[in-house]
Scaffold this motif. Structure first.
Motif, PDB file in Angstrom:
ATOM      1  N   LEU A   1       0.854  -1.180   0.000  1.00 15.88           N
ATOM      2  CA  LEU A   1       0.000   0.000   0.000  1.00 15.88           C
ATOM      3  C   LEU A   1       0.893   1.234   0.000  1.00 15.88           C
ATOM      4  O   LEU A   1       1.567   1.532   0.982  1.00 15.88           O
ATOM      5  CB  LEU A   1      -0.917   0.003   1.221  1.00 15.88           C
ATOM      6  N   ILE A   2       0.919   1.934  -1.128  1.00 19.50           N
ATOM      7  CA  ILE A   2       1.781   3.106  -1.273  1.00 19.50           C
ATOM      8  C   ILE A   2       1.122   4.339  -0.685  1.00 19.50           C
ATOM      9  O   ILE A   2       1.767   5.162  -0.033  1.00 19.50           O
ATOM     10  CB  ILE A   2       2.116   3.332  -2.764  1.00 19.50           C
ATOM     11  N   ASP A   3      -0.176   4.467  -0.902  1.00 20.21           N
ATOM     12  CA  ASP A   3      -0.891   5.648  -0.421  1.00 20.21           C
ATOM     13  C   ASP A   3      -2.338   5.253  -0.172  1.00 20.21           C
ATOM     14  O   ASP A   3      -2.917   4.475  -0.936  1.00 20.21           O
ATOM     15  CB  ASP A   3      -0.814   6.775  -1.458  1.00 20.21           C
ATOM     16  N   ALA A   4      -2.916   5.794   0.902  1.00 26.22           N
ATOM     17  CA  ALA A   4      -4.304   5.484   1.220  1.00 26.22           C
ATOM     18  C   ALA A   4      -5.273   6.455   0.564  1.00 26.22           C
ATOM     19  O   ALA A   4      -6.432   6.115   0.320  1.00 26.22           O
ATOM     20  CB  ALA A   4      -4.510   5.489   2.739  1.00 26.22           C
ATOM     21  N   GLU A   5      -4.829   7.663   0.274  1.00 30.59           N
ATOM     22  CA  GLU A   5      -5.722   8.667  -0.307  1.00 30.59           C
ATOM     23  C   GLU A   5      -4.936   9.583  -1.239  1.00 30.59           C
ATOM     24  O   GLU A   5      -4.130  10.400  -0.767  1.00 30.59           O
ATOM     25  CB  GLU A   5      -6.383   9.490   0.801  1.00 30.59           C
ATOM     26  N   PRO A   6      -5.101   9.458  -2.549  1.00 32.13           N
ATOM     27  CA  PRO A   6      -5.938   8.453  -3.207  1.00 32.13           C
ATOM     28  C   PRO A   6      -5.298   7.071  -3.098  1.00 32.13           C
ATOM     29  O   PRO A   6      -4.066   6.962  -3.018  1.00 32.13           O
ATOM     30  CB  PRO A   6      -5.971   8.936  -4.660  1.00 32.13           C
ATOM     31  N   PRO A   7      -6.097   6.023  -3.080  1.00 35.01           N
ATOM     32  CA  PRO A   7      -5.542   4.683  -2.866  1.00 35.01           C
ATOM     33  C   PRO A   7      -4.600   4.273  -4.000  1.00 35.01           C
ATOM     34  O   PRO A   7      -4.959   4.344  -5.181  1.00 35.01           O
ATOM     35  CB  PRO A   7      -6.778   3.791  -2.811  1.00 35.01           C
ATOM     36  N   THR A   8      -3.392   3.875  -3.624  1.00 34.83           N
ATOM     37  CA  THR A   8      -2.379   3.449  -4.593  1.00 34.83           C
ATOM     38  C   THR A   8      -1.732   2.177  -4.066  1.00 34.83           C
ATOM     39  O   THR A   8      -1.217   2.161  -2.940  1.00 34.83           O
ATOM     40  CB  THR A   8      -1.310   4.536  -4.791  1.00 34.83           C
ATOM     41  N   VAL A   9      -1.765   1.126  -4.870  1.00 39.31           N
ATOM     42  CA  VAL A   9      -1.271  -0.181  -4.440  1.00 39.31           C
ATOM     43  C   VAL A   9      -0.295  -0.715  -5.483  1.00 39.31           C
ATOM     44  O   VAL A   9      -0.601  -0.738  -6.687  1.00 39.31           O
ATOM     45  CB  VAL A   9      -2.424  -1.186  -4.253  1.00 39.31           C
ATOM     46  N   ALA A  10       0.880  -1.141  -5.030  1.00 39.55           N
ATOM     47  CA  ALA A  10       1.844  -1.810  -5.905  1.00 39.55           C
ATOM     48  C   ALA A  10       1.572  -3.308  -5.884  1.00 39.55           C
ATOM     49  O   ALA A  10       1.346  -3.898  -4.817  1.00 39.55           O
ATOM     50  CB  ALA A  10       3.267  -1.526  -5.448  1.00 39.55           C
ATOM     51  N   VAL A  11       1.587  -3.916  -7.053  1.00 43.67           N
ATOM     52  CA  VAL A  11       1.297  -5.345  -7.191  1.00 43.67           C
ATOM     53  C   VAL A  11       2.425  -5.999  -7.991  1.00 43.67           C
ATOM     54  O   VAL A  11       2.795  -5.520  -9.068  1.00 43.67           O
ATOM     55  CB  VAL A  11      -0.051  -5.570  -7.911  1.00 43.67           C
ATOM     56  N   THR A  12       2.955  -7.094  -7.451  1.00 42.50           N
ATOM     57  CA  THR A  12       3.953  -7.892  -8.166  1.00 42.50           C
ATOM     58  C   THR A  12       3.492  -9.337  -8.131  1.00 42.50           C
ATOM     59  O   THR A  12       3.304  -9.903  -7.052  1.00 42.50           O
ATOM     60  CB  THR A  12       5.343  -7.773  -7.518  1.00 42.50           C
ATOM     61  N   ARG A  13       3.311  -9.937  -9.315  1.00 40.32           N
ATOM     62  CA  ARG A  13       2.727 -11.281  -9.383  1.00 40.32           C
ATOM     63  C   ARG A  13       3.711 -12.256 -10.031  1.00 40.32           C
ATOM     64  O   ARG A  13       4.336 -11.950 -11.043  1.00 40.32           O
ATOM     65  CB  ARG A  13       1.427 -11.254 -10.189  1.00 40.32           C
ATOM     66  N   TYR A  14       3.801 -13.443  -9.433  1.00 40.79           N
ATOM     67  CA  TYR A  14       4.655 -14.511  -9.954  1.00 40.79           C
ATOM     68  C   TYR A  14       3.806 -15.764 -10.146  1.00 40.79           C
ATOM     69  O   TYR A  14       3.220 -16.279  -9.186  1.00 40.79           O
ATOM     70  CB  TYR A  14       5.799 -14.820  -8.987  1.00 40.79           C
ATOM     71  N   ALA A  15       3.742 -16.248 -11.377  1.00 46.05           N
ATOM     72  CA  ALA A  15       2.981 -17.462 -11.659  1.00 46.05           C
ATOM     73  C   ALA A  15       3.822 -18.691 -11.347  1.00 46.05           C
ATOM     74  O   ALA A  15       5.016 -18.736 -11.658  1.00 46.05           O
ATOM     75  CB  ALA A  15       2.549 -17.486 -13.124  1.00 46.05           C
ATOM     76  N   ASP A  16       3.201 -19.680 -10.718  1.00 42.27           N
ATOM     77  CA  ASP A  16       3.842 -20.965 -10.446  1.00 42.27           C
ATOM     78  C   ASP A  16       5.146 -20.792  -9.677  1.00 42.27           C
ATOM     79  O   ASP A  16       6.171 -21.394 -10.005  1.00 42.27           O
ATOM     80  CB  ASP A  16       4.098 -21.717 -11.754  1.00 42.27           C
ATOM     81  N   ALA A  17       5.115 -19.963  -8.655  1.00 42.87           N
ATOM     82  CA  ALA A  17       6.325 -19.716  -7.867  1.00 42.87           C
ATOM     83  C   ALA A  17       6.640 -20.939  -7.008  1.00 42.87           C
ATOM     84  O   ALA A  17       5.826 -21.362  -6.179  1.00 42.87           O
ATOM     85  CB  ALA A  17       6.131 -18.490  -6.981  1.00 42.87           C
TER      86      ALA A  17
END
Length: 602
Positions: free
Chosen positions: A445-461
């Protein structure tokens, strides 16, 4: 009989028919003049050895196919060990196919081949031989010479391949660059007088399509912020896909898992381009089986006939070997990393051998991502300019040069008022990555207002990904995952499909069904388009997430499942609240503005 056995039986029957003794009666044959409609046509025979050589013949087919004065025919020499796939390819071409014995007995005005081997010297007519790759580079023993007792000759340049009883087999030996002529003159001076410089039609089709790079990238679902990594391999044990003759040269057991484990799904797209001899030597089903886990983690498989050139144009980096595909990639300025490069299998004077001395090598057991980034960020666009200049001495001109050659050999004028043109590369269908393996999602969670979320996804980790900045993690699982047991522990369950798919119902119904079936699941996401999904939370909120388009109005191609994961990280166990909101989702260096629209519960 199961489907696999039926397919094998049908394929065997097609090969038997292609190579059998049932001779054609029309448009050629003993009494063909009784049955043909256009009786005065000149005959041009396309000589196919295998699928690989056929692809080059398909490149030049448009130079002859529209002429009312020409009857095209096809045959297969049966000399290649890679006969699988040829019957289907010839059937798709829709040309009369002569059994090889009949082809050798039938007078033709011109025969065109893109390989050597078989009794080409027995054909009854002028013969033009093209390369089926980027010139002639590899050493390959003739069928009567295993290479164990003599120096292995260079395929396409050595007397063992070019001469029969001391005389050139071909009337015209088509070369793409004078450097090939120099090597031909040294290796086989008897064939040098037959040489014709006529460019490279495959490369010309690539050059023509370069302006459409962004379209090809979007066809593969590659967003502007993503790197497209193309894994390319020729055939044989010492290729990238090979097992190194049983030694320590087998890179695949290391490479395939690293593609998923090290490359975040929203920052990289990976596809594989494999030589037709891999597909048809081992069987398409077996190759797909070997790559099944990688495919479920998001690896795309590019057709061995269609799409590989578009993938090279779209690429940010090519992991390759001593193949023509890798050389073509370098020639158009793409960064390359060589995962395998058996120098001893190549003519040391060839341009491909020079690429092996120039391009960086992929180091197994090091960080794959770091090596890719070094190759991309440190790439000089002019690094391979000298090698690119040796791909062809007539860029963009092969169509005219080849058509002139063909018609000179046929003995009639070229079609009047019609320019010589090759087919343009088509736009492939839209095929984004759709991993069905479980995806481990790290969030911050980078910022709550305005809401900013960083997402990092790994398939079949295989192991928990490391990210010291992450403050949350969860698992997202495709409803069609192979391991259905993973659905019971999924935090997010995902499906991709049309909004009006009657099999699963509208998104509102499907999301409710999923949450009822999987009590552990916190959120269900139905992806209905390249930039949107419908989401239902455990707290009862039903919302549509839609990414804002770019400045040109084109859809954001980040996988909308990432937006669903960002929403879960933002809300946690809280309800959405009354107001609509905009959520900013960060994947790598990209920021995606996502509208959060409340829908009426259903």
């Amino acid at each position: 009989m199961d489907a696999t056995r039926r397919t094998a039986k049908v394929t065997a029957g097609k090969i038997a028919g292609m190579t059998g003794t049932l001779r054609l009666r029309v448009p050629v044959g003993a009494d063909a003049e009784r049955w043909v409609t256009r009786a005065q046509c000149r005959r041009v025979l396309l000589v196919v050895h295998n699928v690989t050589s056929a692809t080059r013949l398909l490149d030049v087919l448009p130079l002859l196919s529209g002429d009312l004065r020409v009857q095209l025919l096809a045959t297969c020499t049966q000399s290649s060990p890679f006969l699988a796939g040829v019957p289907e390819l010839l059937a798709a071409a829709g040309l009369p196919v002569l059994p090889w014995e009949q082809a050798k007995d039938t007078p033709v005005d011109l025969a065109v081949s893109a390989s050597y081997g078989g009794q080409l010297h027995e054909l009854q007519g002028e013969l033009a031989v093209l390369s089926h790759g980027v010139g002639y580079n590899k050493k390959l023993a003739t069928p009567d010479n295993t290479g164990q007792h003599r120096t292995t000759p260079v395929f396409g340049l050595a007397p063992e391949w070019l001469l029969h009883n001391g005389r050139p087999i071909a009337s015209a030996t088509v070369l793409s660059h004078p450097e090939q002529l120099d090597r031909l003159g040294t290796a086989c001076p008897e064939a040098a007088p037959t040489a014709v410089l006529a460019g490279d039609p495959c490369y010309d089709r690539v050059l023509d399509a370069l302006p459409y790079r962004e379209r090809f990238r979007r066809a593969l679902g590659v967003a502007p912020h993503q790197r497209l990594v193309v894994v390319s391999s020729t055939w044989a044990p010492r290729s990238l896909f090979g097992d190194g003759d049983g030694g320590e040269g087998d890179l695949l057991p290391w490479l395939l898992p690293r593609l998923a484990a090290e490359l975040p799904a929203d920052e990289y797209r990976t596809v594989a381009v494999l030589h037709p001899n891999i597909w048809y030597g081992h069987g398409p089903g077996q190759v797909r089986g070997w790559l099944d886990r990688a495919r479920r983690a998001g690896l795309g498989l590019i057709s061995e006939l269609h799409g590989w050139r578009q993938a090279l144009i779209a690429a940010d980096c090519v992991l390759g070997d001593h193949s023509s595909v890798t050389y073509y990639a370098a020639s158009i300025g793409r960064p390359v990393l060589l995962g395998a490069f058996p120098d001893g299998d190549l003519d040391p004077a060839s341009p491909v051998a020079a690429l092996g001395r120039t391009a960086p090598k992929l180091r197994p057991h090091g960080s794959l991502r770091a090596q890719i980034e070094r190759a991309v960020q440190g790439h000089d666009p002019g690094r391979y300019a000298e090698l690119a200049a040796q791909t062809t001495s007539a860029p963009g001109r092969s169509a005219g040069l080849l058509r002139r050659l063909f018609y000179d050999l046929i003995g009639i004028p070229e079609p009047a008022g019609r320019p010589a043109l090759l087919d343009r590369l088509p736009l492939p269908p839209y095929e984004p990555a759709e991993p069905t393996a479980p995806v481990r999602v790290l969030t911050r969670l980078i910022d709550a207002e305005p809401p900013t979320v960083a997402v990092t996804r790994y398939a079949d980790a295989a192991h928990e990904p490391e990210d010291p900045d992450a403050d949350g993690a969860h698992t997202a699982v495709h409803e069609d995952t192979q391991d259905a047991g993973r659905l019971s522990v999924a935090d997010v369950v995902v499906r991709y499909g049309a909004e009006d798919d009657p099999r699963v119902g509208p998104p509102a119904a499907w999301t409710a069904e999923v949450l009822a079936r999987h009590p552990h699941c916190a959120l269900a996401a139905y992806v209905t388009g390249p930039d949107r999904c419908t989401v239902r939370t455990r707290q009862g909120d039903l919302v549509r997430l839609t990414a804002a388009p770019d400045e040109t109005g084109r859809a954001d191609l980040c996988d909308p499942a990432a937006y669903a994961s960002a929403l879960l990280a933002w809300l946690g166990a809280k309800p959405l609240g009354a107001a609509q909101a905009e959520l900013t989702v960060v994947t790598g260096a990209a920021h995606h503005r996502v509208a959060v629209e409340r829908l009426s519960p259903a």
